[in-house]
Motif scaffolding. Structure first.
Motif, PDB file in Angstrom:
ATOM      1  N   LEU A 686     -24.711  19.601 -35.232  1.00 42.39           N
ATOM      2  CA  LEU A 686     -26.141  19.904 -35.169  1.00 42.39           C
ATOM      3  C   LEU A 686     -26.416  21.274 -34.556  1.00 42.39           C
ATOM      4  N   ASN A 687     -25.514  21.738 -33.710  1.00 42.65           N
ATOM      5  CA  ASN A 687     -25.727  23.014 -33.024  1.00 42.65           C
ATOM      6  C   ASN A 687     -25.157  24.221 -33.762  1.00 42.65           C
ATOM      7  N   THR A 688     -24.223  23.995 -34.674  1.00 43.94           N
ATOM      8  CA  THR A 688     -23.536  25.153 -35.263  1.00 43.94           C
ATOM      9  C   THR A 688     -23.525  25.202 -36.791  1.00 43.94           C
ATOM     10  N   ALA A 689     -23.958  24.161 -37.463  1.00 45.47           N
ATOM     11  CA  ALA A 689     -23.952  24.176 -38.930  1.00 45.47           C
ATOM     12  C   ALA A 689     -24.926  25.226 -39.458  1.00 45.47           C
ATOM     13  N   THR A 690     -24.623  25.758 -40.633  1.00 48.25           N
ATOM     14  CA  THR A 690     -25.505  26.705 -41.310  1.00 48.25           C
ATOM     15  C   THR A 690     -25.833  26.170 -42.705  1.00 48.25           C
ATOM     16  N   ARG A 691     -26.677  26.893 -43.425  1.00 50.76           N
ATOM     17  CA  ARG A 691     -27.027  26.471 -44.790  1.00 50.76           C
ATOM     18  C   ARG A 691     -25.819  26.524 -45.717  1.00 50.76           C
ATOM     19  N   ARG A 692     -24.769  27.262 -45.333  1.00 53.26           N
ATOM     20  CA  ARG A 692     -23.566  27.344 -46.174  1.00 53.26           C
ATOM     21  C   ARG A 692     -22.510  26.297 -45.797  1.00 53.26           C
ATOM     22  N   SER A 693     -22.786  25.489 -44.813  1.00 53.20           N
ATOM     23  CA  SER A 693     -21.787  24.520 -44.357  1.00 53.20           C
ATOM     24  C   SER A 693     -21.757  23.296 -45.274  1.00 53.20           C
ATOM     25  N   PHE A 694     -20.704  22.510 -45.096  1.00 52.97           N
ATOM     26  CA  PHE A 694     -20.554  21.248 -45.823  1.00 52.97           C
ATOM     27  C   PHE A 694     -20.241  20.189 -44.785  1.00 52.97           C
ATOM     28  N   ALA A 717     -30.038  12.560 -39.335  1.00 47.47           N
ATOM     29  CA  ALA A 717     -30.323  12.855 -40.740  1.00 47.47           C
ATOM     30  C   ALA A 717     -31.616  13.668 -40.871  1.00 47.47           C
ATOM     31  N   GLU A 718     -32.646  13.261 -40.163  1.00 45.10           N
ATOM     32  CA  GLU A 718     -33.918  13.980 -40.228  1.00 45.10           C
ATOM     33  C   GLU A 718     -33.764  15.418 -39.742  1.00 45.10           C
ATOM     34  N   TYR A 719     -32.990  15.607 -38.684  1.00 45.53           N
ATOM     35  CA  TYR A 719     -32.798  16.956 -38.138  1.00 45.53           C
ATOM     36  C   TYR A 719     -32.138  17.867 -39.166  1.00 45.53           C
ATOM     37  N   LEU A 720     -31.120  17.370 -39.842  1.00 42.48           N
ATOM     38  CA  LEU A 720     -30.415  18.177 -40.837  1.00 42.48           C
ATOM     39  C   LEU A 720     -31.282  18.466 -42.055  1.00 42.48           C
ATOM     40  N   VAL A 721     -32.237  17.609 -42.314  1.00 43.93           N
ATOM     41  CA  VAL A 721     -33.150  17.833 -43.437  1.00 43.93           C
ATOM     42  C   VAL A 721     -34.275  18.797 -43.056  1.00 43.93           C
ATOM     43  N   ASN A 722     -34.784  18.671 -41.844  1.00 41.36           N
ATOM     44  CA  ASN A 722     -35.981  19.415 -41.447  1.00 41.36           C
ATOM     45  C   ASN A 722     -35.695  20.779 -40.828  1.00 41.36           C
ATOM     46  N   GLU A 723     -34.551  20.907 -40.147  1.00 39.32           N
ATOM     47  CA  GLU A 723     -34.235  22.159 -39.467  1.00 39.32           C
ATOM     48  C   GLU A 723     -33.705  23.157 -40.494  1.00 39.32           C
ATOM     49  N   GLU A 724     -34.511  24.173 -40.812  1.00 34.77           N
ATOM     50  CA  GLU A 724     -34.192  25.079 -41.909  1.00 34.77           C
ATOM     51  C   GLU A 724     -32.813  25.716 -41.764  1.00 34.77           C
ATOM     52  N   SER A 725     -32.457  26.155 -40.563  1.00 34.13           N
ATOM     53  CA  SER A 725     -31.179  26.845 -40.381  1.00 34.13           C
ATOM     54  C   SER A 725     -29.977  25.901 -40.444  1.00 34.13           C
ATOM     55  N   ARG A 726     -30.247  24.577 -40.404  1.00 35.48           N
ATOM     56  CA  ARG A 726     -29.149  23.591 -40.431  1.00 35.48           C
ATOM     57  C   ARG A 726     -29.128  22.797 -41.741  1.00 35.48           C
ATOM     58  N   ARG A 727     -29.882  23.232 -42.735  1.00 36.51           N
ATOM     59  CA  ARG A 727     -29.967  22.475 -43.993  1.00 36.51           C
ATOM     60  C   ARG A 727     -28.683  22.637 -44.804  1.00 36.51           C
ATOM     61  N   ALA A 728     -27.626  22.073 -44.296  1.00 44.95           N
ATOM     62  CA  ALA A 728     -26.330  22.162 -44.961  1.00 44.95           C
ATOM     63  C   ALA A 728     -26.182  21.049 -45.991  1.00 44.95           C
ATOM     64  N   ARG A 729     -25.312  21.288 -46.957  1.00 43.24           N
ATOM     65  CA  ARG A 729     -24.966  20.229 -47.913  1.00 43.24           C
ATOM     66  C   ARG A 729     -24.286  19.097 -47.137  1.00 43.24           C
ATOM     67  N   THR A 730     -24.821  17.882 -47.276  1.00 45.85           N
ATOM     68  CA  THR A 730     -24.394  16.777 -46.407  1.00 45.85           C
ATOM     69  C   THR A 730     -24.159  15.505 -47.207  1.00 45.85           C
ATOM     70  N   LEU A 731     -23.023  14.865 -46.927  1.00 45.23           N
ATOM     71  CA  LEU A 731     -22.733  13.525 -47.446  1.00 45.23           C
ATOM     72  C   LEU A 731     -22.746  12.581 -46.251  1.00 45.23           C
ATOM     73  N   PHE A 732     -23.631  11.589 -46.293  1.00 41.64           N
ATOM     74  CA  PHE A 732     -23.851  10.706 -45.140  1.00 41.64           C
ATOM     75  C   PHE A 732     -23.546   9.277 -45.573  1.00 41.64           C
ATOM     76  N   ALA A 733     -22.365   8.783 -45.235  1.00 38.04           N
ATOM     77  CA  ALA A 733     -21.984   7.399 -45.547  1.00 38.04           C
ATOM     78  C   ALA A 733     -22.422   6.499 -44.402  1.00 38.04           C
ATOM     79  N   THR A 734     -23.030   5.367 -44.755  1.00 30.28           N
ATOM     80  CA  THR A 734     -23.568   4.509 -43.701  1.00 30.28           C
ATOM     81  C   THR A 734     -23.642   3.057 -44.153  1.00 30.28           C
ATOM     82  N   HIS A 735     -23.654   2.164 -43.175  1.00 28.53           N
ATOM     83  CA  HIS A 735     -23.941   0.751 -43.433  1.00 28.53           C
ATOM     84  C   HIS A 735     -25.374   0.412 -43.014  1.00 28.53           C
ATOM     85  N   TYR A 736     -26.080   1.393 -42.434  1.00 32.16           N
ATOM     86  CA  TYR A 736     -27.469   1.161 -42.050  1.00 32.16           C
ATOM     87  C   TYR A 736     -28.345   1.254 -43.302  1.00 32.16           C
TER      88      TYR A 736
END
Length: 832
Positions: A686-694, A717-736
Motif C-alpha cells: 500500500l505504501n510503495t506500489a505504483t500504477r505500473r506495479s502488478f 481493496a478500496e484503497y488500491l482502487v481509489n488511491e490514484e498513485s496506487r492504482r496498480a493491476r491487482t489480482l485479489f483472491a479471497t474467500h470473503y
C-alpha cells in the motif's frame, strides 16, 4: 613461551596475527593445526586428533594434520561450514635455511572469497558483501572474486532498509564485512528489516574511510576519477566498495586484474521483487527448499556456468528497458526458426569451459596447466562460433567476438597436451617452446639410457644377473646386490647402505652421471615452473579481452536456452509496450504444466490500471486460484527477462514491481506472528506500489478474526482502487464473498471465479477462471478429501448451515447469484 621449540614460537607469532582464523601451518608435506585449531579441525574434518611435545605448562599440545596435496578438499569442507583458513607456507628452501625455515601466510581463504571448484556452485555466484551505515544512508557493495563481478549500491531515507533487503536477498552473499564500530548498530537497525544471513567479518573503521576507499579504487582501476563508474556523488557507496576491495586484496595477497569494472545498481533499470515475492513465486528455489521445480530450473538449458549465472540474474532482475527486452526477444525469435542452427550453436557452447572462473584463477596465480588447457580448448571454439552466428541477422546474435588468436597461439606453442595437475612434476611445457628446456630434457633422457646400459654392463662384468641399478630420493642412484652374491662384488664398488637381504653400492662413474642427471631434472622442474608462470602472466594481461568474450558467450547461451525452452514447451513471443495493460490468452504455469500426467488448463487474463484494474477471484480451495495468480506473475517475469512465454498470446505493459501477499508464515525470530507478517507485507504494498506495479493478493485478512479480516480486506481493496498513485493491476483472491460487492460499487473492479461442480458428494475441479462469483468455498468438501473423519465433516456441515443464516451482508443488498448451472453443462461439452 621460553620452553617452546623455535618452530612452535614461530607458530605462536603467526597465529597471534590471525586469532579468529584456522591456521594451516606447513611442515614438510603436511599442513598442521595446533591447540584449539586442531580440536576444531579434527572435529569438522573428521580426522585424528593427536598431540605434539608439551606447552609451557607441560601439557601436551593438541595437533592434527592433512597432506598438502589434499588441502583443497579439506579447505573446501571448512569453507562450506563457514570457517576461514589461513594458509601458512614455507617461503624458503629448507636445505638453504639457516635455523628455522621462514614461513608466512600466503593466503587467507574465506567463504566469500573462495575460487576453488570444490567450494563453488558452478551455476551460481559466490558473493562477498560490505555494508556501511551512516546517518540515514545505507550502502553496500557485492563482489564475486571467482568471476570478477563487482556491484555497488546506496540508499537513503525511510525506505533505505527495505530497498537494501531486496538487493541482499538477490545477491545472497556468503560473507559480509562492515566497520567494527558499527557492528551493534547495523545488527539492531537491520534486524527489523532483514537478516544478514552470512559469515560476518568486522574490519577496522579506517578501511572504510572515504579518502582511503577512493584511493584503493582509483589505484586498482588505474583511473583518475570514479565518475566513469557512475560514482560521482555516492560517497557511502565508494566507502563500501573500497573497503571491500581492500579486504579481498589483503586476504588473497595476489593480483586481481580480472576485476575490471564496478557497476552501480540503479533500481529504476529493473523490475523489482522483494524476498517474499521471489520465494512465493519459487523463482530459484521452491518453498520447501527444492530447486527442481522452479522457474529457473524450467528455463535453464544453458550449456555453460557463465550462461547459467546470467540466466539467474535476468530472472531475478527482469529488465525495464523496452529496447533491450525486444532485442533479446528478436534474437530468441530468430533462433527458434532453425532447429539445426540451435543444435549447432549448442554443440559449440558445450565445448566452452567457464571462462570467467578460469580467468579468475589465472589472474590470481592459482591456475595450473590443465586450467590453461581448458582455456585453450575454449578459445579454439571461437572461430566456429563466429561462423555459426554469421547465418543470423538479429543484432543480438551478431556480436563482435575477439578470437584472441595471440592468446591461443601462445597456449598452443607452450602448454603440453597432457600436463600433470601440480607444477612440481615437470612435463608442463611443450617441446620446442624453450631451447634450454629441450637441452636439459635431452640430458635427462640420455642420462637415464646410460643407467640402463650401465646395469647391463655391470651384470656382464660381475657375473651377477640379479644386479640392479636403482634410484630413490634419499640415496640417489645406487647398485643393489643380494647378500648371496657379495663375493662377486668388484673392489671399485663403494658400499653405500646395508639392508637385511642386500647391499647397496656406488661407483665413481655412476656418481658422475647421477650428478648430471639429477641436476638436469631439478633444473627442468624449476625452469618449467618459471616458463609456466610467465605464460600464465601473459594470459592474465589479456583479462579484459577474455572477460568481454565471456560476457558475449554467456548472453548467447541464455538466449539459446530461451529459444530451446520456447520450442520444447510451445511458448510464444510476448508483445511488450509502455501501457498498463496486461492481456494474456491461454496462459499456463510454466512449472506446473510439466508436472503430472493431466493436461494443464490454460486461462485468460485482462487487466489494466484504468478499466479492469482489480479482479476479485473467488472459488474453492484446490480450485486453482493461487496457481492462476502465480502463473500470470511468472509470465510477466519471463517476458521482461526476454523469454517467450507459456500462452497462446500475451501483451505485457511494462511492470515496475511485482508484489505478492501469498501464503501464511510467521517469523518467530523477529517476534512476528503470521498475521503481523501478513500486515507488514500488505503495508509495503500500500505504501510503495505504483500504477505500473502488478499486485497478487491471496486471502488478505485470513490470519485474524473473521470480521477484522474482512474489514481489512475490504479497505485494502478500496484503497488500491481509489488511491490514484496506487492504482496498480491487482489480482485479489479471497474467500470473503462480501468482497464481490465491490464490482457493484467501482467500475474498475471485476469478479471472476474458478469453476467447480458438485456431483453427489464429489467435487469436480475444472480449474477454469471465468467471470462470475463462486457460490461457496467448498472447504468442508476439501476437508473430506483430505481424510478428516466423517463425524467431523457432518458436524461441520451442521454448524455451517446455522452460521450462513446469520451471514453479514456489507452492502445491505440481496446476495447475487453465482455462476449459473448451465455454465457447467457447457463446460462438459468442451465449449470453454
Amino acid at each position: 613461551m621460553e620452553k617452546l621449540t623455535p618452530m612452535m614460537r614461530q607458530y605462536h607469532k603467526i597465529k597471534m596475527e590471525h586469532p579468529d582464523i584456522l591456521l594451516f601451518f606447513r611442515l614438510g608435506d603436511f599442513y598442521e593445526m595446533f591447540y584449539e585449531d586442531a580440536v576444531v579441525g579434527s572435529r569438522e574434518l573428521e580426522i585424528t586428533l593427536t598431540s605434539r611435545n608439551k606447552d609451557s605448562k607441560g601439557a601436551p599440545i593438541p595437533m592434527c594434520g592433512i597432506p598438502h596435496h589434499a588441502a583443497t578438499t579439506y579447505v573446501s569442507k571448512l569453507l562450506r561450514k563457514g570457517f576461514k583458513v589461513a594458509i601458512c607456507e614455507q617461503v624458503e628452501d629448507p636445505s638453504q635455511a639457516k635455523g628455522i625455515v621462514k614461513r608466512e601466510v600466503a593466503r587467507i581463504l574465506t567463504p566469500g572469497t573462495a575460487i576453488e571448484e570444490g567450494v563453488l556452485e558452478t551455476r551460481e555466484n559466490n558473493f562477498i558483501a560490505s555494508l556501511v551505515k551512516r546517518d540515514d544512508a545505507l550502502a553496500a557493495s557485492f563482489l564475486d572474486v571467482s568471476t570478477g563481478e563487482f556491484w555497488v549500491t546506496e540508499f537513503s531515507g525511510e525506505l533505505a532498509c527495505e530497498k537494501m533487503e531486496q538487493e541482499w536477498f538477490q545477491f545472497q552473499p556468503r560473507e559480509v564485512i562492515f566497520p567494527e564500530s558499527s557492528k551493534q548498530e547495523l545488527e539492531e537497525s537491520l534486524a527489523a528489516c532483514f537478516s544478514l544471513g552470512a559469515v560476518r567479518t568486522p574490519q577496522a573503521d579506517w578501511v572504510f574511510n572515504l579518502d582511503y576507499s577512493q584511493r584503493v579504487l582509483l589505484q586498482h582501476f588505474q583511473v583518475q576519477s570514479l565518475d566513469g563508474f557512475g560514482l560521482n556523488g555516492e560517497v557511502h557507496a565508494m566507502s563500501a566498495a573500497g573497503g571491500l576491495l581492500n579486504y579481498v586484496k589483503e586476504t588473497q595477497k595476489t593480483h586481481l586484474t580480472h576485476i575490471t569494472g564496478l557497476t552501480l545498481i540503479e533500481q529504476a533499470q529493473f523490475l523489482k521483487m522483494d524476498d517474499s515475492t521471489i520465494r512465493n513465486l519459487e523463482l530459484v528455489q521452491g518453498i520447501d527448499g527444492n530447486r527442481k521445480w522452479t522457474l529457473l530450473a524450467t528455463l535453464d538449458m544453458t550449456k555453460t556456468g557463465m550462461g547459467a549465472r546470467l540466466l539467474r540474474r535476468w530472472l531475478l532482475r527482469p529488465s525495464l528497458d523496452l529496447a533491450e527486452i525486444n532485442e533479446r526477444l528478436d534474437a530468441v525469435d530468430e533462433l527458434t526458426k532453425s532447429v539445426m542452427g540451435m543444435s549447432r550453436l549448442g554443440g559449440i557452447l558445450n565445448d566452452i569451459y567457464d571462462l570467467e572462473r578460469l580467468l579468475s584463477r589465472v589472474t590470481m596465480e592459482k591456475a595450473n596447466a590443465r586450467d590453461l588447457l581448458s582455456l585453450r580448448e575454449s578459445l579454439r571454439s571461437l572461430p566456429r562460433l563466429d561462423e555459426a552466428l554469421a547465418a543470423y541477422e538479429t543484432s543480438g546474435l551478431s556480436p563482435r567476438i575477439d578470437h584472441l588468436e595471440d592468446v591461443l597461439d601462445l597456449l598452443d606453442r607452450s602448454i603440453a597436451d597432457d600436463p600433470p595437475v601440480t607444477l612440481n612434476e615437470g612435463r608442463i611445457m611443450r617441446s620446442g617452446y624453450n631451447a634450454e628446456l629441450d637441452e636439459l630434457r635431452e640430458i635427462s633422457r640420455s642420462g637415464k639410457s646410460f643407467i640402463a646400459r650401465l646395469e647391463s654392463q655391470e651384470r656382464d662384468r660381475t657375473g651377477i644377473p640379479s644386479l640392479k641399478v636403482k634410484f630413490n630420493r634419499v640415496f640417489g642412484y645406487f647398485i643393489e646386490v643380494s647378500k648371496t652374491r657379495l663375493d662377486a662384488v668388484p673392489e671399485d664398488y663403494i658400499r653405500k647402505q646395508t639392508l637385511a637381504s642386500s647391499e647397496r653400492f656406488i661407483t665413481p662413474e655412476l656418481k658422475e652421471y647421477e650428478d648430471k642427471v639429477l641436476g638436469a631434472e631439478e633444473r627442468i622442474i624449476a625452469l618449467e615452473r618459471e616458463l609456466f608462470v610467465a605464460v600464465r602472466s601473459a594470459v592474465a594481461d589479456q583479462a579484459g579481452r577474455i572477460q568481454q568474450v565471456a560476457r558475449v558467450i554467456a548472453t548467447l547461451d541464455v538466449l539459446l536456452a530461451f529459444a530451446e525452452t520456447a520450442q520444447r514447451h510451445r511458448y510464444v513471443r510476448p508483445q511488450l509496450d509502455e501501457s498498463t495493460i496486461l492481456r494474456i490468452q491461454g496462459g499456463r504455469h510454466p512449472v506446473l504444466e510439466l508436472q503430472g500426467n493431466d493436461p494443464f488448463v490454460p486461462n485468460d487474463l485482462l487487466t489494466d490500471a484504468d478499466h479492469e484494474q482489480m479482479l476479485i477471484l473467488t472459488g474453492p480451495n484446490m480450485g486453482g486460484k493461487s496457481t492462476y495468480l502465480r502463473q500470470n506473475a511468472l509470465i510477466v517475469i519471463m517476458a521482461q527477462a526476454g523469454s517467450f512465454v507459456p500462452a497462446a498470446e500475451a501483451q505485457v505493459g511494462l511492470v515496475d514491481r511485482i508484489f505478492t501477499r501469498v501464503g501464511a508464515s510467521d517469523n518467530l525470530a523477529r517476534g512476528r506472528s503470521t498475521f503481523m507478517v501478513e500486515m507488514i507485507e500488505t503495508a509495503k504494498i500500500l505504501n510503495t506500489a505504483t500504477r505500473r506495479s502488478f499486485i497478487l493478493l491471496d486471502e488478505v485478512g485470513r490470519g485474524t478474526a473473521t470480521f477484522d479480516g474482512l474489514s481489512i480486506a475490504w479497505s485494502v481493496a478500496e484503497y488500491l482502487v481509489n488511491e490514484e498513485s496506487r492504482r496498480a493491476r491487482t489480482l485479489f483472491a479471497t474467500h470473503y464473498q462480501e468482497l464481490t460487492k465491490l464490482e457493484e460499487l467501482y467500475d474498475s473492479v471485476r469478479n471472476y471465479c474458478v469453476t467447480v461442480r458438485e456431483g453427489g458428494k464429489d467435487i469436480i475441479f475444472f480449474h477454469r477462471v471465468m467471470p462470475g462469483i463462486a457460490n461457496k468455498s467448498y472447504g468442508i468438501e476439501v476437508a473430506r478429501l483430505a481424510g478428516v473423519p466423517q463425524a467431523v465433516i457432518e458436524r461441520a456441515r451442521e454448524v455451517l448451515t446455522r452460521l450462513e443464516r446469520k451471514q453479514l451482508n456489507l452492502t445491505g443488498r440481496k446476495r447475487s447469484s453465482t455462476v449459473p448451472d448451465d455454465t457447467f453443462s457447457d463446460l462438459q461439452k468442451g465449449l470453454f
